[in-house]
Design a protein around this motif. Sequence first.
Motif, PDB file in Angstrom:
ATOM      1  N   LEU A 164       2.510  -5.485  -4.896  1.00 34.96           N
ATOM      2  CA  LEU A 164       3.630  -4.629  -4.534  1.00 34.96           C
ATOM      3  C   LEU A 164       4.774  -5.443  -3.950  1.00 34.96           C
ATOM      4  O   LEU A 164       5.947  -5.218  -4.271  1.00 34.96           O
ATOM      5  N   VAL A 165       4.454  -6.423  -3.122  1.00 36.77           N
ATOM      6  CA  VAL A 165       5.489  -7.284  -2.558  1.00 36.77           C
ATOM      7  C   VAL A 165       6.179  -8.070  -3.667  1.00 36.77           C
ATOM      8  O   VAL A 165       7.409  -8.204  -3.694  1.00 36.77           O
ATOM      9  N   GLY A 166       5.385  -8.573  -4.624  1.00 37.16           N
ATOM     10  CA  GLY A 166       5.972  -9.317  -5.722  1.00 37.16           C
ATOM     11  C   GLY A 166       6.894  -8.472  -6.580  1.00 37.16           C
ATOM     12  O   GLY A 166       7.984  -8.907  -6.980  1.00 37.16           O
ATOM     13  N   LEU A 167       6.497  -7.237  -6.846  1.00 39.16           N
ATOM     14  CA  LEU A 167       7.347  -6.340  -7.624  1.00 39.16           C
ATOM     15  C   LEU A 167       8.631  -6.005  -6.885  1.00 39.16           C
ATOM     16  O   LEU A 167       9.715  -5.959  -7.468  1.00 39.16           O
ATOM     17  N   ALA A 179       0.346  -6.607 -12.423  1.00 39.46           N
ATOM     18  CA  ALA A 179       0.991  -6.172 -11.187  1.00 39.46           C
ATOM     19  C   ALA A 179       1.105  -4.652 -11.131  1.00 39.46           C
ATOM     20  O   ALA A 179       0.816  -4.018 -10.111  1.00 39.46           O
ATOM     21  N   VAL A 180       1.529  -4.054 -12.240  1.00 39.95           N
ATOM     22  CA  VAL A 180       1.638  -2.597 -12.285  1.00 39.95           C
ATOM     23  C   VAL A 180       0.265  -1.961 -12.150  1.00 39.95           C
ATOM     24  O   VAL A 180       0.094  -0.940 -11.465  1.00 39.95           O
ATOM     25  N   ASP A 181      -0.732  -2.550 -12.790  1.00 45.12           N
ATOM     26  CA  ASP A 181      -2.095  -2.021 -12.687  1.00 45.12           C
ATOM     27  C   ASP A 181      -2.578  -2.045 -11.238  1.00 45.12           C
ATOM     28  O   ASP A 181      -3.226  -1.102 -10.763  1.00 45.12           O
ATOM     29  N   ALA A 182      -2.269  -3.130 -10.524  1.00 49.89           N
ATOM     30  CA  ALA A 182      -2.692  -3.250  -9.126  1.00 49.89           C
ATOM     31  C   ALA A 182      -2.018  -2.198  -8.264  1.00 49.89           C
ATOM     32  O   ALA A 182      -2.644  -1.578  -7.393  1.00 49.89           O
ATOM     33  N   VAL A 183      -0.717  -1.972  -8.501  1.00 48.68           N
ATOM     34  CA  VAL A 183      -0.003  -0.955  -7.728  1.00 48.68           C
ATOM     35  C   VAL A 183      -0.546   0.435  -8.043  1.00 48.68           C
ATOM     36  O   VAL A 183      -0.739   1.266  -7.143  1.00 48.68           O
ATOM     37  N   ALA A 184      -0.815   0.708  -9.324  1.00 48.41           N
ATOM     38  CA  ALA A 184      -1.377   2.004  -9.704  1.00 48.41           C
ATOM     39  C   ALA A 184      -2.736   2.210  -9.050  1.00 48.41           C
ATOM     40  O   ALA A 184      -3.059   3.318  -8.582  1.00 48.41           O
ATOM     41  N   GLY A 188      -3.672   5.186  -6.434  1.00 47.16           N
ATOM     42  CA  GLY A 188      -4.830   6.046  -6.647  1.00 47.16           C
ATOM     43  C   GLY A 188      -5.762   6.033  -5.452  1.00 47.16           C
ATOM     44  O   GLY A 188      -6.277   7.090  -5.042  1.00 47.16           O
ATOM     45  N   TYR A 189      -5.974   4.860  -4.895  1.00 50.42           N
ATOM     46  CA  TYR A 189      -6.854   4.735  -3.729  1.00 50.42           C
ATOM     47  C   TYR A 189      -6.316   5.555  -2.553  1.00 50.42           C
ATOM     48  O   TYR A 189      -7.052   6.345  -1.938  1.00 50.42           O
ATOM     49  N   PHE A 190      -5.025   5.386  -2.248  1.00 51.32           N
ATOM     50  CA  PHE A 190      -4.476   6.094  -1.093  1.00 51.32           C
ATOM     51  C   PHE A 190      -4.330   7.590  -1.355  1.00 51.32           C
ATOM     52  O   PHE A 190      -4.375   8.388  -0.408  1.00 51.32           O
ATOM     53  N   SER A 191      -4.174   7.982  -2.600  1.00 49.24           N
ATOM     54  CA  SER A 191      -4.192   9.421  -2.905  1.00 49.24           C
ATOM     55  C   SER A 191      -5.544  10.021  -2.545  1.00 49.24           C
ATOM     56  O   SER A 191      -5.618  11.116  -1.964  1.00 49.24           O
ATOM     57  N   ASP A 192      -6.610   9.286  -2.843  1.00 46.12           N
ATOM     58  CA  ASP A 192      -7.950   9.748  -2.485  1.00 46.12           C
ATOM     59  C   ASP A 192      -8.141   9.759  -0.972  1.00 46.12           C
ATOM     60  O   ASP A 192      -8.769  10.676  -0.422  1.00 46.12           O
ATOM     61  N   VAL A 193      -7.595   8.742  -0.298  1.00 46.45           N
ATOM     62  CA  VAL A 193      -7.714   8.682   1.167  1.00 46.45           C
ATOM     63  C   VAL A 193      -7.004   9.874   1.801  1.00 46.45           C
ATOM     64  O   VAL A 193      -7.533  10.513   2.722  1.00 46.45           O
ATOM     65  N   ILE A 194      -5.804  10.194   1.310  1.00 47.46           N
ATOM     66  CA  ILE A 194      -5.052  11.326   1.868  1.00 47.46           C
ATOM     67  C   ILE A 194      -5.844  12.618   1.703  1.00 47.46           C
ATOM     68  O   ILE A 194      -5.952  13.429   2.649  1.00 47.46           O
ATOM     69  N   ALA A 195      -6.410  12.825   0.524  1.00 46.88           N
ATOM     70  CA  ALA A 195      -7.204  14.036   0.289  1.00 46.88           C
ATOM     71  C   ALA A 195      -8.409  14.078   1.222  1.00 46.88           C
ATOM     72  O   ALA A 195      -8.736  15.141   1.783  1.00 46.88           O
ATOM     73  N   ALA A 196      -9.070  12.931   1.403  1.00 44.39           N
ATOM     74  CA  ALA A 196     -10.238  12.884   2.282  1.00 44.39           C
ATOM     75  C   ALA A 196      -9.854  13.158   3.730  1.00 44.39           C
ATOM     76  O   ALA A 196     -10.570  13.863   4.453  1.00 44.39           O
ATOM     77  N   ARG A 197      -8.704  12.625   4.176  1.00 43.50           N
ATOM     78  CA  ARG A 197      -8.281  12.819   5.575  1.00 43.50           C
ATOM     79  C   ARG A 197      -7.842  14.257   5.822  1.00 43.50           C
ATOM     80  O   ARG A 197      -7.957  14.765   6.936  1.00 43.50           O
TER      81      ARG A 197
END
Length: 403
Positions: A164-167, A179-184, A188-197
């Motif tokens: 993300l910093v590189g982009l 790079a795009v795959d890593a950001v995606a 996705g990970y944080f979307s799951d975290v938000i739902a869990a929280r």
Amino acid sequence: MTYDPFDPEFQRDPYPVYRAMRDHDPAHRHTDPPFWALTRFDDVWQAVRDHETFSSARGLTFYPDEIGTLGLAPTIVMLDPPRHGQLRALISKGLTARRVADLEGLIRRFARHRLDQMARKAADCEPVDLHRDFSSPLPTFVLAHLLGVPEAERARFDPWVAALVGLQDNGFRFAEGAAVDAVAEMFGYFSDVIAARRREPEDDLISALTGVDGLSDWDILGFCFVMVAGGNDTTGNLVSHGVQLLDGDHAQREVLCARPELIPGALIEFLRLESSVQALARTTTRPVTLHGERIPAGEKVLMVYGAANRDEREFGPTADRLDVTREIRRQLAFSSGPHFCVGSHLARLQARVAFEELLAAQPEIGVDAARGARLPSPFTRGWRTLPATGVRPARTARSRAGA
């Protein structure tokens, strides 16, 4: 005078060009890509505080669609008042001063751990890299903790941050491939975290934000994006540049070692002289005339913080010199106006603790900038690698008994 923010030689030492622009071409027109550049302190100060004329809503680089490349909606940094102020007020309910202050013990332990590792490497005659071994890992660790990334999953977090910093550093101009795959993957990970929280809150910032009425999942996700993209390499580079500046003036380093209470002010001086964010853009909403140049509506205008922060018109004849006791009336270290950095108190806490621990454990540390590798970015000024010098090996490093 040639202003080419992509030129590696310019990125190595932009300050002679900045001085020439301030003196002779303070409203500079760049043709490829097309944008205007403001370099005098007062011009930048007024512009960033005038959102009605200089809008953030079309992005912060001089590329036409930097964020749309990733298929994302605008984040808080790409909104104008009143929506920006409304969202900022809601986010501030989660990122409170107390939540940030409570991190100090954690940050101090991590800094000491990293410094101990550096001292052991020096004892074993292994090379020590200030940026890789200390400055950069610190904000990455703090952000992972703040956002609730479990320790077992933090190995995944580092490449996401790097991607993300590189982009961001290239304005999302080359948003493709891994790079795009890593950001995606990160989103996705944080979307799951938000739902869990939302289902089961924990003691982390995302949980605090899910408890704020009026914040959508995208608002929280966008804030995670801003924290990672804007608060990671900027803080690490503040630390690395600070050490570099002190290594260039040992008398100033001795003053700071003897009077650590000056560190908070010295951090602003470090950022003034070596601005982690060199420049960000706005877009004009109406014609503006500056220094005899007419800037039409709809034009990208680059706020060159790195030049403005060394303007003799604001900081006097010693503007290019380090002074850890300097009294600064106005400063653009964290921008100003509506978009004053929302995470500035977190960045200052991390950097203050870093220098308190660094100068206590390694008061003679320096850097070999000639062997370092800079970030190739027209927007941020920083390091990929920065070899350290003068590191005391473990057997002679200052004892922390009773600390």
